[in-house]
Structure formats: C-alpha cells, structure tokens
Design an enzyme around this catalytic site. Structure first.
Site, PDB file in Angstrom:
ATOM      1  N   LYS A 168       0.855  -1.186   0.000  1.00 13.18           N
ATOM      2  CA  LYS A 168       0.000   0.000   0.000  1.00 13.18           C
ATOM      3  C   LYS A 168       0.891   1.236   0.000  1.00 13.18           C
ATOM      4  O   LYS A 168       1.623   1.478   0.949  1.00 13.18           O
ATOM      5  CB  LYS A 168      -0.889   0.038   1.249  1.00 13.18           C
ATOM      6  CG  LYS A 168      -1.933   1.135   1.142  1.00 13.18           C
ATOM      7  CD  LYS A 168      -2.304   1.749   2.475  1.00 13.18           C
ATOM      8  CE  LYS A 168      -1.351   2.811   2.937  1.00 13.18           C
ATOM      9  NZ  LYS A 168      -1.367   4.076   2.197  1.00 13.18           N
ATOM     10  N   GLU A 244      10.945   1.341   9.434  1.00 12.80           N
ATOM     11  CA  GLU A 244      11.885   2.426   9.079  1.00 12.80           C
ATOM     12  C   GLU A 244      11.150   3.720   9.394  1.00 12.80           C
ATOM     13  O   GLU A 244      10.246   4.111   8.659  1.00 12.80           O
ATOM     14  CB  GLU A 244      12.246   2.358   7.590  1.00 12.80           C
ATOM     15  CG  GLU A 244      13.016   1.111   7.174  1.00 12.80           C
ATOM     16  CD  GLU A 244      14.464   1.147   7.627  1.00 12.80           C
ATOM     17  OE1 GLU A 244      14.937   2.203   8.078  1.00 12.80           O
ATOM     18  OE2 GLU A 244      15.112   0.096   7.548  1.00 12.80           O
ATOM     19  N   CYS A 278      14.083  11.345   6.046  1.00  8.32           N
ATOM     20  CA  CYS A 278      14.246  10.835   7.403  1.00  8.32           C
ATOM     21  C   CYS A 278      15.677  11.030   7.903  1.00  8.32           C
ATOM     22  O   CYS A 278      15.912  11.056   9.100  1.00  8.32           O
ATOM     23  CB  CYS A 278      13.870   9.359   7.442  1.00  8.32           C
ATOM     24  SG  CYS A 278      14.687   8.427   6.151  1.00  8.32           S
ATOM     25  N   GLU A 379      10.838  16.121  14.755  1.00  6.86           N
ATOM     26  CA  GLU A 379      11.297  16.054  13.364  1.00  6.86           C
ATOM     27  C   GLU A 379      10.651  17.214  12.599  1.00  6.86           C
ATOM     28  O   GLU A 379       9.448  17.441  12.725  1.00  6.86           O
ATOM     29  CB  GLU A 379      10.849  14.708  12.785  1.00  6.86           C
ATOM     30  CG  GLU A 379      11.463  14.367  11.452  1.00  6.86           C
ATOM     31  CD  GLU A 379      10.978  12.997  10.923  1.00  6.86           C
ATOM     32  OE1 GLU A 379       9.831  12.619  11.203  1.00  6.86           O
ATOM     33  OE2 GLU A 379      11.763  12.344  10.217  1.00  6.86           O
TER      34      GLU A 379
HETATM   35  P1  NAP Z   1       3.009   8.336   7.790  1.00  5.02           P
HETATM   36  O1  NAP Z   1       1.937   9.336   7.976  1.00  5.02           O
HETATM   37  O2  NAP Z   1       3.341   7.442   8.921  1.00  5.02           O
HETATM   38  O3  NAP Z   1       2.586   7.483   6.514  1.00  5.02           O
HETATM   39  C1  NAP Z   1       3.397   6.453   6.000  1.00  5.02           C
HETATM   40  C2  NAP Z   1       2.517   5.414   5.347  1.00  5.02           C
HETATM   41  O4  NAP Z   1       1.689   4.834   6.355  1.00  5.02           O
HETATM   42  C3  NAP Z   1       1.564   5.974   4.299  1.00  5.02           C
HETATM   43  O5  NAP Z   1       1.372   5.019   3.277  1.00  5.02           O
HETATM   44  C4  NAP Z   1       0.284   6.172   5.101  1.00  5.02           C
HETATM   45  O6  NAP Z   1      -0.889   6.183   4.303  1.00  5.02           O
HETATM   46  C5  NAP Z   1       0.343   4.937   5.975  1.00  5.02           C
HETATM   47  N1  NAP Z   1      -0.502   5.004   7.154  1.00  5.02           N
HETATM   48  C6  NAP Z   1      -0.878   6.099   7.882  1.00  5.02           C
HETATM   49  N2  NAP Z   1      -1.711   5.724   8.880  1.00  5.02           N
HETATM   50  C7  NAP Z   1      -1.874   4.378   8.780  1.00  5.02           C
HETATM   51  C8  NAP Z   1      -2.636   3.408   9.504  1.00  5.02           C
HETATM   52  N3  NAP Z   1      -3.407   3.746  10.547  1.00  5.02           N
HETATM   53  N4  NAP Z   1      -2.578   2.117   9.102  1.00  5.02           N
HETATM   54  C9  NAP Z   1      -1.830   1.753   8.070  1.00  5.02           C
HETATM   55  N5  NAP Z   1      -1.077   2.624   7.330  1.00  5.02           N
HETATM   56  C10 NAP Z   1      -1.095   3.919   7.695  1.00  5.02           C
HETATM   57  O7  NAP Z   1       4.362   9.006   7.350  1.00  5.02           O
HETATM   58  P2  NAP Z   1       4.595  10.017   6.134  1.00  5.02           P
HETATM   59  O8  NAP Z   1       4.231  11.363   6.584  1.00  5.02           O
HETATM   60  O9  NAP Z   1       4.000   9.498   4.864  1.00  5.02           O
HETATM   61  O10 NAP Z   1       6.165   9.873   5.937  1.00  5.02           O
HETATM   62  C11 NAP Z   1       7.060  10.677   6.621  1.00  5.02           C
HETATM   63  C12 NAP Z   1       7.714   9.907   7.746  1.00  5.02           C
HETATM   64  O11 NAP Z   1       8.374   8.776   7.192  1.00  5.02           O
HETATM   65  C13 NAP Z   1       8.780  10.713   8.442  1.00  5.02           C
HETATM   66  O12 NAP Z   1       8.693  10.550   9.829  1.00  5.02           O
HETATM   67  C14 NAP Z   1      10.066  10.114   7.895  1.00  5.02           C
HETATM   68  O13 NAP Z   1      11.166  10.290   8.740  1.00  5.02           O
HETATM   69  C15 NAP Z   1       9.693   8.693   7.696  1.00  5.02           C
HETATM   70  N6  NAP Z   1      10.560   8.032   6.726  1.00  5.02           N
HETATM   71  C16 NAP Z   1      11.461   7.125   7.188  1.00  5.02           C
HETATM   72  C17 NAP Z   1      12.326   6.523   6.306  1.00  5.02           C
HETATM   73  C18 NAP Z   1      13.332   5.533   6.812  1.00  5.02           C
HETATM   74  O14 NAP Z   1      13.909   4.823   5.997  1.00  5.02           O
HETATM   75  N7  NAP Z   1      13.573   5.443   8.110  1.00  5.02           N
HETATM   76  C19 NAP Z   1      12.264   6.811   4.944  1.00  5.02           C
HETATM   77  C20 NAP Z   1      11.325   7.726   4.499  1.00  5.02           C
HETATM   78  C21 NAP Z   1      10.468   8.331   5.410  1.00  5.02           C
HETATM   79  P3  NAP Z   1      -1.507   7.610   3.829  1.00  5.02           P
HETATM   80  O15 NAP Z   1      -0.488   8.241   2.971  1.00  5.02           O
HETATM   81  O16 NAP Z   1      -2.726   7.232   3.092  1.00  5.02           O
HETATM   82  O17 NAP Z   1      -1.780   8.390   5.078  1.00  5.02           O
END
Ligand code: NAP
Length: 475
Positions: A168, A244, A278, A379
C-alpha cells in the site's frame, strides 16, 4: 490496483485523485481500495506463495534483473511522474529512480546467495543443518517522500527471498507506485507475487494486513507514531515487523573541521528533497570558533537556492507535501524565534511568482537554537537548518544522543581519533563521517531507538524476509 497479475478497480468502484504539490492541480486518479480489496490481494499473494517460493533462486533473480533493466530504460518517464506528483527537482527524481533500481539489481545478485550452513554437533551420531526459508506473505506500507525507492527497497528483497507481497503506497503518491508496478508486470513476475492496493484511507488496509494470519510479516516506512501503533497491533499474531521510522539527525562540526567544506555538505544533505527526508540533519552543532565562517558560507549557498516547479531548470527547492506540512514547519520556526533563536535567512512561506499555488517554504537558517525549543526535539521535515553553537567538545556525544530517535548522524572532523570516538559513541544506525550520503543498496540502512526495527538494503535487508530453520539429523 494490481491484484493477481491484473489491473483492477476497487470493489466499491470509488476512486481518488492525486495532486501536483507545486500547483495544487489534479494530475490523475486511482482506485480507492478498502479492506475487501486488501483481502483479495492477500488471497492472491497467499495462493502464489507455494509456487514462487519453490522457484529456483536463479528464476527469482532473473525477474529482478529484467525489472532493473526496465526501470533504467524508463528512467526519464518515471522521474517525470515523480517530479509532477511528489515535487522534487527532476535531477533529484532521476537520482531516486537510479537508487530505486539499484535495489532490484543488488537483490537480483543476492537472491543466489541465500546460504544455509552446517554446524558440528557434540554427538557423533548427530548432524545439524540450517536452512533459510521465506517468511511468507508480506504486507508493505510506504511513504510519499521517496515514492519509488521505498517501494523497491521492500519488494526486491522480499521477492528475492521467495516471499509474495501486497503493498500500500502513500495516498499522496499513488501514480509513482502504479508506474513501478507496471514495470513489475512487464518484467514477467508471476501473477499474485506482487500486488498493489491504493487507498485514500490507510486504516482498513493496515487492519487487513494486521488481522489476517496469512500475512506473516509487516514492513513499514513512515512516521514513528504510526509505526508504533502497527507494531503494537502486529503483536496479536506475532507477525514479524520491520520499521523504518522518523529521525532527528545531529550534524556535528568539530573545532578542527573545515567550516567551508562542512557548510557545503550541510546544504547538500539538509535541503535534499526540501528537508523531507528521514536522514535530514535537524540539530547542527558547530564549534563557536567556526560559527562565523560556517554561517557565512551557509547563508551564501542557501540564498542561492531557487524554489519552484521541479521541472524548471536550476530549481533546488520543491514544494512541501501539503498545507499541514507548511504549518508544522512554520510553527517550529516561530516557536524557535519566540524562544530566542536568531533568524539568519528565510522563515516564511513563499508566495511570489505563482508559488502561492503550491506549498513552498523559504530555505531557512536559525542560529542559537537551544534544547527548550520544539525544533530541537520534533522532526521538522522541511527546509530549516537549526544551528546550535557549542564550546565544550566533551559534551558533544551526550548532546547529540539526547533524542528518542536514532537514524542518521553526521560528523565533520579531520582528527582520526575524534572520528572513531564519535562513530563508536553515537547511538544512531547510520554515521556519516565527512560524508553526507552514507546510503546505498549494498549498505544496511535503518535506525536505533524510536527510529525503527530492522534494516533495509544489504544482506541485512534480505534477512528480514527469511526464517531460520534448524534440522537435527540422528544418523
Ligand atoms: P506516515 O503518515 O506514517 O505514513 C506512511 C505510510 O503509512 C503511508 O502510506 C500512510 O498512508 C500509511 N498510514 C498512515 N496511517 C496508517 C494506519 N493507521 N494504518 C496503516 N497505514 C497507515 O508518514 P509520512 O508522513 O508518509 O512519511 C514521513 C515519515 O516517514 C517521516 O517521519 C520520515 O522520517 C519517515 N521516513 C522514514 C524513512 C526511513 O527509511 N527510516 C524513509 C522515508 C520516510 P496515507 O499516505 O494514506 O496516510
């Protein structure tokens, strides 16, 4: 959605739009899947697992080689889709497509090296043998900031190991995901091995992954908050989990470092993807002796960064993902200023020359940031460089480690002893010593503490999709 080798609509018939964050205009639409669609994708993945896991490593490797070749042939097309949907400058989008393709190539090679072992026994009549076997069906969830490479970083090792997968993508970047799965389809990956479910509401898809006992592993890249929630729920069926998550990287400029070189490195890594990474530096510790030349060079370089559409030549700063991201960045900046930080440059939303149609924030430098400011802990995920001048190098490790996160960290020094002390003492999964890009398909990427569990890339990334089975033979 791509389910069981076919492009499908959502069972509900619903669709949702994807938007260009530089202009706010809709650019396409995709099916809006729900739990029912997720279960049908899990059915396909579960049905495909026995055949796929019993193919030879050479057969699994071959489709990964083909997918890699297709991705490289389609580099420009994929980069354009990414710039339009995610906003990053086209040069950065091309780099990401290449980085994403590297995972397909690296795991095409590594698929053939999933070795077991034999272990000597204390008993003369006993033999031990260890096998590595695929964990089974995988549920994967990816973010929008690296909308292509975060997909291949999961799919390539999963299918190299013999797993099948349902993915997804983020709601903000479904067209990138669709383009990647289109290549998987053309690469000859058998039906049901890789499945894509797009959705506006992530909850029901996550719930299907968590609730279905056939899904044996969950791999997630995104925020720490959602990662923790998923890990808690995954405990019900004791699914394997890789996470991650977010970061809050320290960037340390030691007294002996070259401040000009360090400032150049900081601009490259801090403003990469407009700070939406990140591994983005969030606390920049600079020795007071170097602060003037460092900030001088930094200001010169930051004031030259051009914001705009990623398709315009020379643009280095793309839009943020949405209004909420703009608000969060500005809230952190205003909080820092109110609590005594000095605004060196930037500090507001960009609206001139049509930028008000998108979510643009000025590249910003804050000096004299202190531990009581929100930006020191949260962050940012935006183009803000918070500088913390320090005098006493003995406190560096405790200051840098004073965070719940533990993903990336950076050190600039020319002193070998200091480099080793900091490399060994920093509680972060990644430490760049005079290096602002310590990432590669061949290297293990991941965080300590609340930045995650497990690693992606390298042999460690393949191990995440493998079970260890011990055979004891009495002869
Ligand atoms: P996010 O809000 O946690 O969303 C990530 C993914 O999870 C999206 O596909 C989102 O879907 C989904 N999601 C959200 N709520 C969910 C739930 N209740 N159940 C299942 N899936 C759910 O994070 P983001 O804002 O997209 O990404 C930014 C974050 O990712 C930052 O904190 C960044 O540091 C981290 N990141 C980490 C890495 C690493 O390798 N460590 C790499 C890239 C990014 P929707 O988009 O539909 O909400």
């Amino acid at each position: 959605m791509f389910i069981n080798g076919k492009w499908e609509n959502a069972k509900s018939g619903r669709r949702f739009q994807s938007f260009n964050p530089a202009t706010g205009e809709p650019i396409g639409e995709v099916p809006d899947g729900d739990g029912i669609d997720a279960i049908s994708a899990i059915d396909a993945a579960a049905d495909a697992f026995p055949d796929w896991s019993s193919q030879t490593a050479y057969q699994r490797s071959q489709v990964l080689y083909t997918a890699h070749a297709l991705m490289m042939e389609n580099l420009d097309r994929l980069a354009k889709i990414m710039t339009e949907e995610q906003g990053k400058p086209i040069v950065a989008a091309r780099n990401e497509v290449k980085y994403g393709a590297d995972f397909l190539l690296w795991y095409a090679e590594e698929a053939k090296r999933i070795y077991g072992k034999t272990i000597p026994s204390a008993r003369a009549d006993q033999r031990f043998m260890v096998l590595r076997q695929p964990v089974g069906v995988v549920g994967a969830i990816t973010p929008w900031n690296y909308p292509i490479s975060m997909i291949t970083r999961k799919v390539a090792p999963a299918i190299a190991a013999g797993c099948t997968i349902v993915l997804k993508p983020a709601e903000a970047t479904p067209l990138c995901a669709k383009a990647v799965f289109d290549m998987f389809a053309k690469a000859g990956i058998p039906a049901g091995v890789v499945n894509l479910v797009t959705a506006l509401e992530p909850g029901p898809i996550g719930a299907a992954f968590l609730g279905d006992p056939r899904v044996r592993k969950l791999t997630f890249t995104g925020s720490t908050q959602i990662g923790k929630m998923l890990a808690r729920e995954a405990a019900t069926h004791l699914k394997r989990v890789s996470l991650e998550l977010g970061g809050h990287a320290p960037f340390i400029v030691c007294r002996d470092a070259d401040p000009i070189h360090a400032a150049k490195g900081l601009v490259l890594v801090k403003f990469l993807n407009t700070g939406q990474a990140c591994i983005s530096p969030n606390r920049i510790y600079v020795h007071t002796d170097l602060i003037d030349p460092f900030i001088g060079e930094l200001s010169k370089r930051v004031s030259a960064l051009k914001a705009g559409s990623g398709f315009d030549p020379g643009v280095r700063i793309g839009p943020l993902v949405n209004d909420a991201a703009l608000e969060k960045v500005d809230r952190q900046v205003q909080d820092a200023i109110q609590n005594g930080a000095e605004l060196v440059i930037g500090g507001q939303r960009l609206r001139e020359e049509g930028l008000d149609q998108g979510f643009f924030y000025a590249p910003t430098i804050l000096n004299h940031v202190t531990a009581d400011m929100t930006i020191y802990r949260e962050e940012t995920f935006g183009p803000v460089a918070p500088i913390i001048p320090y005098e006493n190098g003995d406190d560096l490790l405790s200051m840098a480690n004073d965070t719940s996160y533990g993903l990336a960290s950076y050190v600039y020094t020319q002193d070998l002893k200091k480099a080793f002390t900091l490399f060994e003492g920093l509680n972060f999964g990644i430490v760049g010593i005079n290096d602002i890009n310590p990432t590669s398909a061949a290297a293990p990427f991941g965080g300590m503490k609340e930045s995650g569990l497990g690693r992606e890339g390298a042999i460690e990334g393949l191990n995440e999709y493998l079970e260890t089975k011990l055979g004891g033979f009495s002869i």
